[in-house]
Scaffold this motif. Structure first.
Motif, PDB file in Angstrom:
ATOM      1  N   ARG A 119       0.779  -1.324   0.006  1.00 42.52           N
ATOM      2  CA  ARG A 119      -0.051   0.007   0.031  1.00 42.52           C
ATOM      3  C   ARG A 119       0.892   1.065   0.061  1.00 42.52           C
ATOM      4  O   ARG A 119       1.695   1.223   0.971  1.00 42.52           O
ATOM      5  CB  ARG A 119      -1.175   0.100   1.242  1.00 42.52           C
ATOM      6  CG  ARG A 119      -1.908   1.186   1.240  1.00 42.52           C
ATOM      7  CD  ARG A 119      -2.926   0.789   2.200  1.00 42.52           C
ATOM      8  NE  ARG A 119      -3.858   2.086   2.398  1.00 42.52           N
ATOM      9  CZ  ARG A 119      -5.228   1.856   2.952  1.00 42.52           C
ATOM     10  NH1 ARG A 119      -5.547   0.741   3.449  1.00 42.52           N
ATOM     11  NH2 ARG A 119      -5.771   2.880   3.013  1.00 42.52           N
ATOM     12  N   GLY A 120       0.717   2.173  -0.914  1.00 35.46           N
ATOM     13  CA  GLY A 120       1.355   3.346  -1.067  1.00 35.46           C
ATOM     14  C   GLY A 120       2.344   3.351  -2.000  1.00 35.46           C
ATOM     15  O   GLY A 120       3.327   4.428  -2.426  1.00 35.46           O
ATOM     16  N   ALA A 150       1.923   5.494  -5.227  1.00 37.67           N
ATOM     17  CA  ALA A 150       2.203   6.852  -4.922  1.00 37.67           C
ATOM     18  C   ALA A 150       3.891   7.280  -4.979  1.00 37.67           C
ATOM     19  O   ALA A 150       4.079   8.205  -5.593  1.00 37.67           O
ATOM     20  CB  ALA A 150       1.564   7.393  -3.571  1.00 37.67           C
ATOM     21  N   THR A 153      -5.482   2.196  -6.841  1.00 44.35           N
ATOM     22  CA  THR A 153      -4.327   2.374  -7.411  1.00 44.35           C
ATOM     23  C   THR A 153      -4.121   3.628  -8.075  1.00 44.35           C
ATOM     24  O   THR A 153      -3.041   4.371  -8.195  1.00 44.35           O
ATOM     25  CB  THR A 153      -3.694   1.123  -8.279  1.00 44.35           C
ATOM     26  OG1 THR A 153      -3.950  -0.125  -7.561  1.00 44.35           O
ATOM     27  CG2 THR A 153      -2.296   1.040  -8.767  1.00 44.35           C
ATOM     28  N   GLU A 196      -3.609   6.413  -5.634  1.00 41.40           N
ATOM     29  CA  GLU A 196      -2.322   6.631  -5.075  1.00 41.40           C
ATOM     30  C   GLU A 196      -1.323   7.157  -6.004  1.00 41.40           C
ATOM     31  O   GLU A 196      -0.597   8.040  -5.745  1.00 41.40           O
ATOM     32  CB  GLU A 196      -1.867   4.941  -4.912  1.00 41.40           C
ATOM     33  CG  GLU A 196      -2.261   4.342  -3.546  1.00 41.40           C
ATOM     34  CD  GLU A 196      -1.325   3.309  -2.979  1.00 41.40           C
ATOM     35  OE1 GLU A 196      -0.311   3.123  -3.515  1.00 41.40           O
ATOM     36  OE2 GLU A 196      -2.071   2.595  -2.212  1.00 41.40           O
ATOM     37  N   ARG A 251      -5.246  14.987   0.969  1.00 38.73           N
ATOM     38  CA  ARG A 251      -5.566  13.778   0.051  1.00 38.73           C
ATOM     39  C   ARG A 251      -6.283  14.282  -1.142  1.00 38.73           C
ATOM     40  O   ARG A 251      -7.445  14.767  -1.177  1.00 38.73           O
ATOM     41  CB  ARG A 251      -6.158  12.598   0.649  1.00 38.73           C
ATOM     42  CG  ARG A 251      -6.345  11.312  -0.034  1.00 38.73           C
ATOM     43  CD  ARG A 251      -4.971  10.704  -0.103  1.00 38.73           C
ATOM     44  NE  ARG A 251      -5.299   9.321  -0.766  1.00 38.73           N
ATOM     45  CZ  ARG A 251      -5.047   8.270  -0.091  1.00 38.73           C
ATOM     46  NH1 ARG A 251      -4.585   8.326   1.044  1.00 38.73           N
ATOM     47  NH2 ARG A 251      -5.069   6.892  -0.950  1.00 38.73           N
TER      48      ARG A 251
END
Length: 306
Positions: free
Chosen positions: A40-41, A44, A66, A69, A134
């Protein structure tokens, strides 16, 4: 053109063989690096690195999580001329952003569309939303909606697929809890009196808000990537209201005529607060609990190849 393909190997509707075919098709036309996400992440981080290395295009093969990110990585330092364009090949269960852009649902078809757009130089610049720090592409929500997303993420963690049937069942189960212990949200929009006693708040950046299988769910039909944010708030989650609402949001013109609904389109900014922390979701990704969130529309934030 230098491009990076960010592929989620856990994407719901693509296989390893399908990802290889898509990567090969793209690499036949553009200079392509392919990286699979591992945690996760990761998307990004890859997108932020692509911007730093002056890559021209970041293509995401995966679902809305996805994509979210990746666009957060691309825009970590804000919009600007140095931001790579974004391309999307849908590989998740809902693919709301890709479908709102008019892309085919089938990954190979969408790849063909993307290659055609690159050959013809087609792209568009879309506005995005921000929930505090975000970025989001299609919507964010507080309350019942985010409770459902949190439960669905736990189900996926147990290896269960995010099917429309499971989504509906989870929505009903979470509604039962919300009905007897609803949150108490307050919505603030500049120039208007605050709206208190809100039980559910959805902030949209486009229409439809989401899809129930093949059917679009519309709360703010007047919302688009070219305008401000749309607000849809409920002051009641009682059974009569919810039954009428479910019927209406599946229609072409969305919800209308319900006294408990607060709806606005083309809002540049708003704030939602709560005395007690409530769940927050952004583009179908659960971000934990918040008691104060600022939502801002950012016009012409990102160029998308479509």
């Amino acid at each position: 053109m230098r491009a990076l393909l960010v592929a989620n190997p856990s994407a719901t509707t693509t296989t390893a063989a399908g990802q290889d075919v898509i990567a090969h098709a793209l690499a036949s036309e553009i200079k392509l690096d392919v990286v699979a996400t591992r945690y996760r992440g990761h998307a990004a981080e890859l997108a932020a690195r692509a911007r730093a290395e002056a890559v021209d295009l970041v293509i995401v093969l995966g679902g809305d999580g996805t994509v979210n990110e990746a666009l957060n990585g691309l825009l970590a330092d804000g919009p600007g001329e140095g931001v790579p364009a974004l391309g999307v090949v849908p590989g998740g269960s809902a693919n709301v952003f890709a479908r709102a852009l008019g892309l085919p649902r089938e990954p190979l078809e969408a790849t063909h569309t993307l290659l055609g757009a690159l050959a013809e130089g087609r792209s568009r610049t879309v506005g995005l939303g921000r929930a505090d720090e975000r970025w989001f592409s299609f919507n964010a929500g507080l309350g019942w909606d985010a409770d459902v997303i949190a439960s669905m993420e736990r189900a996926r963690g147990r290896g269960l697929d995010a099917t429309p049937t499971r989504y509906v069942a989870t929505s009903i189960r979470r509604w039962t809890r919300t009905r007897f212990d609803p949150p108490d949200l307050t919505v603030e929009i500049a120039g208007e009196e605050p709206v208190s006693g809100v039980r559910l708040a959805i902030v949209s950046n486009t229409d439809p808000w989401t899809y129930l299988g093949p059917r679009p769910v519309r709360t703010n039909p007047g919302c688009s990537f070219d305008g401000g944010l749309g607000l849809f708030a409920l002051r009641s989650v009682g059974l009569p209201t919810v039954l009428r609402l479910v019927h209406q949001v599946l229609r072409q013109d969305g919800a209308s005529g319900l006294k408990s609904v607060v709806s606005r389109d083309d809002v540049p900014a708003l704030r939602i607060t709560s005395d007690e922390p409530v769940n927050l979701q952004v583009d179908g990704d659960h971000l934990g609990q918040r008691s104060d969130v600022e939502f801002v529309a950012v016009p012409e934030a990102l160029r998308v190849v479509v």
